[in-house]
Each structure stands twice: as C-alpha cells, then as structure tokens.
Design an enzyme around this catalytic site. Structure first.
Site, PDB file in Angstrom:
ATOM      1  N   GLU A 128       0.844  -1.207   0.000  1.00 52.87           N
ATOM      2  CA  GLU A 128       0.000   0.000   0.000  1.00 52.87           C
ATOM      3  C   GLU A 128       0.872   1.248   0.000  1.00 52.87           C
ATOM      4  OE1 GLU A 128      -3.042   0.040   2.997  1.00 52.87           O
ATOM      5  OE2 GLU A 128      -3.395   2.198   2.774  1.00 52.87           O
ATOM      6  N   ARG A 159      -6.868   2.409  14.491  1.00 53.41           N
ATOM      7  CA  ARG A 159      -7.947   1.427  14.347  1.00 53.41           C
ATOM      8  C   ARG A 159      -7.929   0.471  15.553  1.00 53.41           C
ATOM      9  NH1 ARG A 159     -11.223  -1.181  10.611  1.00 53.41           N
ATOM     10  NH2 ARG A 159     -10.880   0.197   8.857  1.00 53.41           N
ATOM     11  N   GLU A 175     -10.498  -8.083   5.356  1.00 52.14           N
ATOM     12  CA  GLU A 175      -9.792  -8.065   6.635  1.00 52.14           C
ATOM     13  C   GLU A 175     -10.519  -8.746   7.795  1.00 52.14           C
ATOM     14  OE1 GLU A 175      -9.478  -3.772   6.063  1.00 52.14           O
ATOM     15  OE2 GLU A 175      -7.412  -3.960   6.754  1.00 52.14           O
TER      16      GLU A 175
END
Ligand SMILES: Cc1cc2nc3c(=O)[nH]c(=O)nc-3n(C[C@H](O)[C@H](O)[C@H](O)COP(=O)(O)OP(=O)(O)OC[C@H]3O[C@@H](n4cnc5c(N)ncnc54)[C@H](O)[C@@H]3O)c2cc1C
Ligand code: FES
Ligand code: FES
Length: 1315
Positions: free
Chosen positions: A798, A875, A1247
């Site tokens: 990413e 997160r 995920e």
C-alpha cells in the site's frame, strides 16, 4: 599438485563443453553454460518462460517448482522429480529433461487437468504460488497417477501459499486421489455427501446449499497424453569429464571415482555439489564463493545402495528421497528389532525440508539430523588412501566443519541395524512441523543387558545446543548399569539440566525452552522405551501425536434465488486459469527491454548512525556495472512518505534503521548489480540511543504525535462499582506480509517532457505516481503508473512499495534507460517493514458473575523510523472493545518511533491487535471468576442498537446470530465435554476449545480515502473495457467488479474485460485497502453504468427490438465518495460505514512436553451481507483466517538488540504451510443478512476474518490452562502472541521446567529481543 588461483583463471578462459538438455520437449544446446546461473534465471531470462516464479531463491516457498526427468542407468528407468529451479544449477542439468508449467498445458492449446482443477476449485487467488503447486502435483501424478491424500500432502510440504489458506487446493486435488473427493464421512454433518443432514437443515431456504464448483466438469487425467521423455536422453551420462567455464566459476562433472579423486587432489579447495541446497544458499546469501565446483552426482560408487552385515550402505550422492524409499522397503522386510534406527531416520525425513529439496539433497550433510551420530562413515577416500570411521563426537570439530581433509571425499555412509534389546528414538522440534530447521534435535540409543531393564550402554546426542552436535556423555555415564525406572528418569533429568546448559545470550535465543526440551525429549524417549519394554503399558505413545491427518472441510453459503443473476454466483477468479498455466503476467514477467538495466539496493547495516563515507570503487569494478545512484542524483525532492514527508528516498547523511536505503547499483544483470551492491563500503559513526523495542520507546518517550484516546462513561466510578479489579499485559509480535511476489518495479523513461512510465506491483498506483513525480521534480501528469496484477499485497504494497518504485524511477531517470528491480525475499523483508508489533496493558473492573464494568487500556504500537500510515493504526483503539459492551471505558494509543524499518499496513491494520488484547482481558476475567470463557464472552457481548465507545450505533447487529450458528456448526457443547474427558485421561497432551467473535469496522480511518472512480468504455462491437481505481492482488476484486458491471448493464461477463489499473485512466485513486475496495469501486462502477444506461435509453427507445451491440459506443466515468468522519477530540462523528461480523470456534491439541500444537477443528460463521461471489468470499475468509493463524501461533520476526532482523526468508520466518490447516474446517456465510450500506447488499470481507484465528490462540490458552492445573496452577496467566512452541512449553510449567529456570532479565544481553 594443487592448482593455483592464476591457473584457475586461465582455465576459465578456455571454452567449456556444450550443455545439452530439454525444456518442455525442446532440445537446448547451451554453449556458454554459466555455473553460477540457476535453472530459474535461465528459464525466465534466457528462454522467456516466466510461468515459473521466484518467491524466495532459497528453496523455501516452492514457487519455482519444475519437474526434472532423467534416465537412471542404475535402475534402468526414467525418473521424474520436482525440484526448486531457484537452487538447481543450470550446469547440473546435462542430459535432463525439464518440464515447466508452460509445458503441460495452456489456455491457448489445452489445459492440463492439474491446471484446470486448482483453478476451478478456487485454489488460485493471486496465483503467484500456483505454477509451483501445479508442478508439484504434476510431478506426483507422473510417478503415481492415483496417489493417496497423504501423498498429496507430502508433495506439498515444500510449497507455500499466502492467499488461499490451502483448503481449496487440497480439496481440488483430492479429486485425483484414491479417496476421490470424499471426506470419508469425517465431516459428519453439514455438507458431507455421506449424510443428508446438510440439505435438510437448510430446508427453509429457497434452494438447497450447493457446492462451490462442479467436480463432474473436471477433465479426466490421461497419463498417456504427457510429454514423452526424449529418446535421445535414454543414455548414460557421458563417459568423459564435462567442464563448464563461467565468468568466475569452473564447474567440472567427473565421470569416475578416479577422476573425482584426482580432481580433488588437484583442486583441494573445490566444493562438491550435488543438490546445491546448501552450497547454493551459501553463495547467494552468505557471500561465500567457490571458484571450482565438482559435481559427483553420477559417479557409480557414490550411488551404491547395498546391504552389509551390519546395516545398509548408502553412497554419498544418494538423495534423501531415494534413501527414504530404501529404508521404507527395509522396514517392511526386516524384523522390527533390526530397524529401530531406520524408523527413526524415516520419521526425521518426513519433517526434513520439502519434497523438492529431498529429491536432490544428499543424505550425509543434514545439520539437524542427530541420527547421523549413529551412522558409520563407510569410506573417506582420497587419491592415496581410504578409511572407515564412526560418526562420533569427533567427526564434527566445529560449526559446519567435519574432519574430512581438503583432498578427501566421503564415499558412503552406513546406517546400522539394531539388535534385540536395543531401542532408538530421534526427535526434532521446530517452530513449524513441516519444512523447518530444528530448534533442538536428538538421537537416543539404549542397549539393555540381556532379558533385563538394566542399561548396558546408552548414547544421547543433541543438536541445537552448541555450534556442533553434542553428546550428553556425563549423563550417559551416570545411567550405566541402572534400571530403566523412575529413579533413573529423575537422575537423568537433573543431570541433563546441568550438562546441557546454555548461556542466556546463546545464539538462536529460546534458551530456557531449548534447555527444557533436552529434558522433555529425554522423557519422551524414556516413556517410549518403557512402553516397548512393556514394564508399564502406557496409553500414550508420544512420537505419533503429530501425524499428517487428512483434512476435511465444509463450505456453506446461500444460493441465489435467481440463477441468471451473475451477482451472487460462485464464479471462478477470472484470471485463475491463466495463473495455473503460467500465462498470467506479473510485473517481473514483462519482457526485458533491449537496453534495460537491473538495480540492487545498498542498505544500511546500522540502526542509528551518521554516514561518514561511501566507497564504491570495488563495486564499480564489477563487470557490467553502470552507475551508483544516491541522494545527489535526485532531481526533485529526497523527502518522501505516504502521508507526511518524513523519510528519505536515499539516506543522505544519517541512517535510522538497519535496511535504510542508502543507494543503488545499476548494472546489466541482476547478479552483477547485487554483487556490486555488496561491494559498496559505507563507514558510519554510530549514534545513541538505538531504540528498538516498544519498551525502549517508552523509556525514551519516543512517540509520534498525536497520542490518541477514546473515552466513554465514568471509568473511575466503574472501577469503584466493580467486585474485583485485575491488571494484565500482552505483547503481540509483528508480522511480515510475505506476499509471494516481492516488490517489483520497472521504470521506463519515455525520453521527452520528463515522462516516465512505471510498471509496479503496488496497491497504490496514485501514491506511486505522486511520490515518483515528487522525487523527479515533475508534475504528476508526466508519470504513469500501471498495475496489471500483484502476487499478493495484504497491505504491504500500500505504501511501502513506493520506497522501491521511487528509487528505480530515479535510477531510470539518471541513466536514461529502463531499469528493473524485483527485490529478493531477504531484501524485501529487510527494507519494507510489516505489521506493527503491539504492547498493551489493561486494568479491568468486573463483577463476580463476569460482567465487565470498567476498562482502562493503553496500547503501544512499534511504528519504526517513520510515520508512514501508522496513525491509521489507531484502528486498534476503535477495536479495543472487540464485540463487548463495556459501560465505562478509556483507551489510549501511543505510536512508538523506533530504529526499525517503518511498519505499515497489513490486513486488519491494528484492528486484530486491539481485539486480541480485548480477548486477553476477557480470558483473564473468566479465569479469575472460574467461569467458562464462552459464558463470560456471551454475557458481555453487544446487542442490537447498542453504542460503541466512539458513539456509533450498532444497527443490523448479527454477531448473536453468528454465535448461535457457530455453536451449532461446531457442536460446541458436545465438543467441550469431549475435550474435558480427553484432558482427564491425558497428562502430557491437552486439548483446548474456544469461541471468539469479531466486529470489524469498514472504511478507511483516513477519511479522504473513502472514494473511488471508474471508467467504462463501450466499444462499437459491444465489448466493454472496464477500469476502476482498485488493484487486483488475488482477492478477486476485478472478478467481482465485472460481476457488478455485468448485472448493472445487463450483459454477460464475457463481454467485459479489465486489463489493468492505471493512473491515466482513473486518476487520484485510493489504495486498494481497508477491505473497502469492492464497496467503493463497486459503487463507482454501478454509478457509471447507470449513467450509461440512461444515455443509452433514447437509443433503446428508438430501437426496442435491438440488442446491446445496436445501442452502444460510448463511455462514462464516475467518482464515488462516502461521507464519513470521526473527531477524536469530541468523540463524535461516524468512523465506519458499517461493521462486518463473524464468530469462530477452534479446538486444538498441545503437546505439553514440546509445546507443539495441532489444529483439530475450526468452524467459522461470517456475515458478508449478500455475497457478491461466495467462492471468492469463502476464499477470503479462509485465507484471512490462515494469515491470522500465522500471526497468532507461528510467525515470529526476530531482531537483535541492535535492530538487525534475523528472519529474512522462509528458512527462518515460518508462515503457515499446508500441514497447519485445521484438520476439520467448516465455513458458513451467514444467511439472510443483506447490508443496505454497500453495493448490491454485500459486505466487505478482506480483513474481518483474520482476527477469527484468535480462536486458535485462545484454544491453546485453554489447553495450557488444563496443563497448568496438573501442576496446581490456576487463575490468569500472561501468554504473548504468537503462541509458539516455546511460549506454550514455557507456560506449561511442570517439574521439568523447574529444572531450567530462566536467567534474570537485565543480567545478560539476549540474542533476540521482543520488539
Ligand atoms: C529449504 C531448505 C530446507 C532444508 N531443510 C533442512 C532440514 O530440515 N534439515 C537439515 O538438516 N537440513 C536442511 N537443509 C539443508 C540442506 O538441504 C541439507 O543439508 C542437504 O542435505 C544438503 O544436500 P545437498 O546435496 O543439496 O548439498 P550441496 O549443497 O550440494 O553440498 C553440501 C555440502 O556437502 C559436501 N559434499 C557433498 N558430497 C560430498 C562428498 N561426497 N564428500 C564430501 N563432501 C561432500 C559439499 O561439498 C557441501 O559442503 C535445508 C535446505 C533448504 C534449502
Ligand atoms: S523461489 Fe525457489 S523455493 Fe522459493
Ligand atoms: S494464491 Fe497462493 S500465494 Fe497467492
């Protein structure tokens, strides 16, 4: 007379022999065979056969598997065997026939059933491992057209896949086996063809549950259709010496023993190479160089196998596979008491490397086989004399040293028969059972006085306790003339604890564990012998606890009501067939440009230092080197980074981690570039502090800002109201993405206006474009980034892919030629970082009944030397509650700045770590209340309409439904009773069971990324070219997007094509990440298609009877944005679009003596909304689960205290292999759970399932709890992740662990630290 270096040089100038071999039936005569070249490089670069992939270059992943066939003159038959092309020297192939994936079938001609079945069974996701797996299976079938499931599993021991979770591959290939696609009733209910329960149970649905593919469509295997072995090769190897002279190395293949001995006398330092599985590694990774190689593979005397009076004599060139066959036959034929050693060798061979290595490697070199101590060297020979010696303690005088004189070679070894009254066992303990080097091994041999249990002689040897194998001589002496009973055991254990001591700083680490193992393994031996002596009939026989079970599985999903609706159908991944034939093109498969150059990175060896000087003189002298590129060559900005520009493209004056990119060498070949890169000398001035661990960062207050927190309720009051308060800690190790395809970039300067075209293996085309433009000092419109597909990404491509693509682009700009770099596995693991390690401590207030009233949790993540995307790891805070409603809660998250390579995104991105720590305190609460964990978890679980700590309401909350279905699917209550009964009956193996829920928020936590774009081009022939912002990395995104476009436009999928993702078709795309790509790109495509349909409407109205082709020839682009956002300051807003839910039940069995564990059962129920494609979704669930299984039970990145990464390849870093899948695996997609917040009522799936592997971790913890109870230990205990054999063994405290207490922390410098 030994030859001089000068003379060797001269010999390199003289022409060598022609190398003659066949590839896929075609004869090749290579006039300049280069001894340093591997078969893989030759196939890919010289022949353009790019179907065979490079995944590691060290024989550890199987991506490069091909089949080699040759005529065996001694057996007078053709043999076929799978080999790792990355290790096979080209020069070893004279008169062999090589078959690659391209040679067995293709899309263009005819598929081979092996290719067809893996694709149709959904066993190919990113496809990078697929050709290797296809070739392993093909080689197996060439030797055995109807193998057993056990044979299939054994054939795959040397193959890795990071995407699929292995289950679909095994299921697809089960169809070739004698068992033929049936689990034999093992699945019992829910989908077993031997019962009817499955369809009855789901009668309420509109249609019965269907299989994900139809096995009856498979083409039959017809062994008569295979490529024939070239008749011209049905000859012996040439009866003359062969010589191949390369740039630096002379390869000589002698044809007789005399010739070999003469050569060894002439070249005493020449290296003998047979399988090259050791020398190949030394030359590639350890910088060792051997100018003369002797290849004795075909020398008759070195290939003998003969029975002698005392045992079996095996020539020194006999491979491990052949040895295995010989010993198996002997075990079948001879009386049992004679074959004790043979059986032990066979047991060790099963766990020795993979099939591809065993097929070529010789049997006398193995480091981790202690059985060799019980062998005889039945011939050391040189030109002048021959001698026979025992392989005792003196045979190995030092690490990787033998007593062989330079001019001497080993002729054969002898494996002895055992006698009556003699017992022998060998054990190997490694982190992963399959294909792994041992932590500790041992061979133990006892001989009793006639008709007694009195020890006449005993020999115990250990590997892994010193640089060489050691004998426990003192202990053995103490046991002589003693009875084999409990007293002897006690004496032996105490003595071993003293004798097998290790410094707490010993290389390899795991000191307490290794010491305990020496005793535990002796105990196993003691029990085995006792059992055999029939003094005490034991129920458990330990060395058969871990055998290869044949797996069984069930997949359940809701069949779509409308079969003509393509959305919801289990369509095969659109590239799967191409992937299985090797026709799918990955970045490094793009043919080389004529003037192309190769790049190798020069990286820092210090974690924190000033660069004093860089000396490139030796590097520039390497042939083919064109340039050394560094910071001074950057035309634009040297500052880079995906969110903030806090890192350098090239370090200019300072390095902040080992692996920091300092420069790059550009040369004509990759080999030259890499050789030159190693020759660059950098001098440093080391700086303090060197911050490596989270604890170092806390001590130095080294944090990135801001420190974030989320709070709800009155935490102080919550603690006051609680009956009890407990404190706990947990560390969760990092994880390497280990995408099978490493990072790769090809940069092509276009020669005008600063244009640069990049082909990159990246999840983030736009970020690559932007950062390259910044480094080159041009605007983004001059840079095009193109991504066809990736061989896996998992978050690792990413942002971290840009550190390579930027360097390659700068190099291409500087030398004005195309430049390519595909990182080697060790380089990739070194420079790109991985999942963040986490440390959490918590304080929990709870009531007597297990209800949690208050929680305070502090989380620390190890971000490495730059910020990268680490703030998004917050997160973890959003998931600190997992699925539990805690009325008073406060969580704080620190992002630690350390001297490690920057850590980055990896599937789940902090979420799994946050939830893992939640399950740790949940488990502690249950243990301290003495209540079943499942009851405490259920009681604390959220309900519909509850609010999370960040004030988001839970609507359409389905965890309770997943929970109930999972309890049912796994038969939880019955299973629990069985576990308890098992544990009552077994002392040294224990079982454990656990059920774990997950709630995973869907969206990017960086708000601006929640957008996507699509471009739909409709051509006049009616075909549609679809482009969207997402990249294909195996998850099947393109397949799903074609399904969305097909349904929206009302045309068949076959009319729609996606060719690539590129910045010149859809600009400003978000990375393909956060599980959100189907949601976002699906909506963009839907919107574009809707607009198209509206524009077509007038044409349709005009010509209502016409067809699609009559109306079209238009294009439409669309952008889609989600309106989300959360404010940490005010605890307001909406961070997630919705949540994905799931529940898993797992059962495991641990071996309390070694810490190994076996995954017995897993049931998963996952809410994926209304599945867009159940086959792909189940693939994501299983693949994600297996990655989680690696994270929580197996994968361990090991760093030295000064920040050096030891684990840089599959040899040391173990991801789950075929043998690690749960023996029974059931996956069910929750029925009737449409999600109105995403495209066609689906849900994200990439995920969320990963965390469900925590059920395995907590099942292990449950089993350890049972083991500890045997030592009267109760209540909470700390178990860090991953639950490796070392941690499991150390947690199962008992009388043996007490004999090996750990050294006091702080009194020594450990070999490795927990970062
Ligand atoms: C992926 C992988 C997994 C592995 N797993 C294991 C494992 O589980 N356990 C383990 O112990 N090892 C393991 N190894 C190490 C290696 O495979 C073994 O040591 C193997 O036996 C080496 O055999 P080879 O023929 O390939 O050796 P080569 O590389 O060809 O040669 C090895 C050494 O033996 C010497 N030699 C060969 N023949 C003679 C002779 N006739 N006389 C004198 N010297 C000779 C060579 O000069 C050289 O030093 C693994 C290696 C790889 C790459
Ligand atoms: S590339 Fe050869 S085994 Fe990995
Ligand atoms: S499909 Fe196996 S590694 Fe991707």
């Amino acid at each position: 007379m030994p030859i001089t270096a000068e003379e060797i040089k001269n010999k390199l100038q003289s022409p060598g022999d022609d190398l003659v071999f066949f590839v896929n039936g075609k004869k090749i005569t290579e006039k300049n065979a280069e001894p340093e070249k591997t078969l893989l490089t030759y196939l890919r670069r010289n022949l353009g056969l790019t179907g065979t992939k490079l995944g590691c270059a060290e024989g550890g992943c199987g991506a490069c598997t091909v089949m080699v066939s040759k005529y065996h003159p001694h057996q007078n038959r053709i043999i076929h065997y799978a080999v790792n092309a990355c290790l096979a020297p080209l020069c070893s192939l004279h008169h062999c026939a090589v078959t690659t994936v391209e040679g067995i079938g293709s899309m263009a001609s005819k598929l081979h059933p092996v290719q067809e079945r893996i694709a149709k069974a959904h066993g190919s996701q990113c496809g990078f491992c697929t050709p290797g797996i296809v070739m392993s299976m093909y080689a197996l079938l060439r030797n055995n057209p109807q193998p057993s499931m056990h044979d299939v599993q054994e054939a795959f021991q040397g193959n890795l896949c990071r995407c699929t979770g292995y289950r679909p591959i095994l299921e697809g290939y089960r169809s070739f086996t004698k068992d033929g696609g049936c689990c034999g009733g093992k699945a019992q209910s829910n989908g077993c063809c031997m019962t009817n329960e499955h369809t009855q149970e789901h009668d309420s649905s509109t249609l019965p549950v269907q299989k994900l593919y139809d096995q009856s469509e498979f083409m039959p295997l017809d062994p008569t259709q295979e490529i024939i072995f070239p008749p011209e090769l049905m000859v012996k190897q040439p009866q003359r010496e062969l010589r191949f002279a390369g740039e630096r190395v002379l390869w000589i293949q002698p044809c007789s023993l005399e010739e070999l001995l003469e050569l060894k006398a002439t070249y005493p330092n020449a290296k003998l190479v047979v399988g090259n599985t050791e020398v190949g590694i030394e030359m590639k990774f350890k910088n060792l160089f051997y100018p003369v190689i002797l290849a004795p593979a075909y020398i008759p005397e070195l290939n003998i196998i003969q029975n002698t009076q005392d045992g079996i004599q095996v020539g020194a060139s006999v491979t491990l596979t052949v040895l295995g066959d010989v010993l198996r036959a002997a075990v079948k034929k001879l009386p049992a008491h004679q074959t004790e050693v043979f059986k032990a060798v066979l047991e060790q061979l099963r766990w020795f490397a993979g099939q591809q290595i065993r097929n070529v490697a010789v049997c006398h070199v193995p480091e981790d086989s202690e059985i060799k101590f019980f062998m005889y060297v039945s011939g050391l020979v040189n030109y002048w004399e021959k001698r026979v010696i025992e392989m005792d303690g003196k045979f190995f005088p030092g690490y990787r040293k033998t007593i062989l004189k330079p001019e001497e070679i080993l002729l054969s070894i002898e494996i002895p028969y055992t006698r009556k009254g003699q017992y022998f066992s060998a054990f190997k303990q490694s982190p992963r059972k399959e294909d792994d080097i041992a932590i500790v091994t041992c061979g133990m041999n006892v001989f009793f006085k006639e008709q007694s249990n009195i020890v006449q002689s005993i020999r115990i040897s250990y590997g892994g306790m010193a640089p060489v194998t050691v004998l426990a001589t003192a202990t053995c002496n103490r046991l002589l003339n003693r009875q084999w009973n409990e007293e002897l055991l006690e004496e032996a254990c105490t003595s071993l604890a003293e004798e097998m001591n290790l410094s707490p700083s010993a290389p390899g680490g795991m000191v307490t564990y290794r010491r305990t193992l020496t005793i535990s393994l002796f105990y196993k031996f003691f029990l085995n012998v006792q059992h055999k002596l029939s003094l005490d009939l034991l129920k458990e026989v330990f060395n058969i606890v871990f055998f290869l079970d044949s797996p069984s599985s069930v997949q359940l999903y809701q069949v779509h009501k409308y079969l003509d609706d393509v959305v919801g159908q289990p369509i095969m991944h659109l590239s799967a067939l191409k992937q299985a034939t090797g026709e799918a093109i990955y970045c490094d498969d793009i043919p080389c440009y004529e003037n192309e150059l190769h790049l190798a990175l020069v990286t820092s060896t210090k974690a924190h230092a000033l660069i004093k000087s860089i000396d490139t003189s030796d590097a520039m002298a390497v042939p083919g080197v064109v340039a050394f590129i560094s910071a001074k060559d950057i035309p634009g900005s040297n500052m880079t980074g995906p969110v903030v520009y806090d890192e350098t493209v090239f370090a200019d004056d300072k390095v902040t981690c080992v692996g920091h990119i300092v420069g790059a060498i550009v040369a004509d070949t990759q080999a030259h570039a890499q050789r030159a890169a190693k020759a660059v000398k950098i001098s440093y001035e080391e700086l303090q502090p060197v911050i490596v661990t989270i604890q170092d960062a806390i001590a130095n207050k080294s944090f990135f800002q801001p420190v974030r927190s989320i709070e709800r309720g009155d935490v102080a009051q919550g603690f006051k109201d609680s009956d009890h308060i407990l404190h706990g800690e947990m560390h969760i190790g990092g994880q390497e993405q280990f995408y099978l395809e490493t990072n790769c970039t090809l940069a092509v300067p276009r020669g005008e206006d600063g244009e640069m075209e990049l082909f990159v293996s990246t999840q983030s085309a736009s970020k690559t474009q932007a950062l390259v433009a910044k480094a080159l000092g041009v605007s983004a419109n001059r840079v095009v980034c193109r991504v066809k597909r990736m061989g896996g990404g998992f978050g690792g491509k990413e942002s971290r892919s840009t550190i390579l693509s930027t360097v390659v682009a700068v190099a291409a700009h500087t030398v004005k030629r195309p430049v390519r770099c595909m990182l080697d596995r060790d380089e990739d693991m070194l420079v790109t970082g991985g999942r963040h390690p986490f440390f959490g401590h918590y304080k929990v207030g709870y009531m007597n009944n297990g209800r949690v009233m208050a929680l305070e949790v502090t989380l620390y993540s190890n971000a490495g030397n730059s910020l990268d995307l680490s703030l998004s790891v917050s997160r973890a805070l959003f998931h600190m509650d997992n699925s539990y409603n805690i009325p008073n809660i406060r969580g704080t998250g620190y992002v630690c700045k350390t001297n490690l390579p920057s850590n980055s995104a990896f599937r789940g991105f902090g979420g799994p770590q946050g939830m893992m720590i939640a399950e740790s305190w949940m488990s502690d609460v249950a243990l301290s209340c003495g209540l079943p964990a499942e009851e405490v978890r259920r009681m604390n679980m959220y309900k519909e309409g509850d609010f999370t700590p960040f004030s988001q309401r839970l609507d359409n909350f389905t965890i309770d439904r997943c929970w109930e279905e999972c309890m049912q699917l796994s038969d939880f209550n019955k299973r629990k009773d069985a576990v308890e009964q098992y544990n009552r009956q077994h002392r040294w193996t224990k079982r454990g069971l656990s059920i774990i829920p997950t709630k995973f928020g869907i969206s990017f936590t960086a708000v601006f990324l929640n957008q996507a774009g699509a471009l739909v081009l409709v051509y006049s022939d009616g075909s549609v070219l679809l482009t969207h912002g997402g990249t294909e990395m195996g998850q099947g995104l393109h397949t799903k997007m074609v399904q969305v476009a097909s349904k929206t436009l009302g045309i068949p999928c076959s009319k729609i094509h996606i060719t690539e993702t590129s910045t010149n078709t859809v600009p400003n795309t978000s990375p393909t990440a956060a599980s959100a790509s189907s949601d976002l790109n699906g909506m963009a495509i839907y919107n574009a298609c809707q607009t198209l349909l509206q524009r077509l409407q007038p044409y349709k109205d005009k010509n209502p009877k016409g067809c699609w082709e009559d109306w079209v020839s238009i294009s439409e682009s669309s952008v889609f944005r989600q309106n989300l956002g959360y404010d940490f300051e005010t605890n307001s807003g909406r961070p997630f679009n919705y949540f994905s839910y799931g529940v898993a039940v797992s059962e495991v069995e641990i071996d309390c003596l070694t810490g190994s564990h076996k995954n017995l059962h897993t049931s998963i129920v996952m809410d994926v909304g209304k599945s867009l494609n159940p086959a792909l979704d189940i693939g994501q669930v299983e693949g994600g689960f297996m990655q989680g299984l690696g994270l929580f039970t197996l994968e361990e990145l090991r760093y030295s205290p000064d920040g050096y990464l030891y684990t840089r390849g599959p040899g040391m870093y173990k991801i789950p292999a075929f043998g690690d899948i749960p023996i029974e695996l059931k996956v069910s997609l929750l029925r009737d759970a449409p999600n109105e917040k995403a495209i066609f009522s689906s849900k994200a799936v990439g995920e969320p399932p990963l965390f469900l592997a925590a059920s395995v971790f907590y099942a292990i913890k449950d089993a350890i709890t049972a083991a500890r109870a045997e030592s009267n230990l109760t209540g909470p205990f700390r178990l860090d992740s991953p639950a490796t054999p070392e941690r499991i063994r150390n947690a199962c405290e008992d009388k043996f662990t007490k004999l090996c207490p750990p050294a006091d922390p702080g009194t020594f410098i450990p070999w490795a630290v927990q970062v």
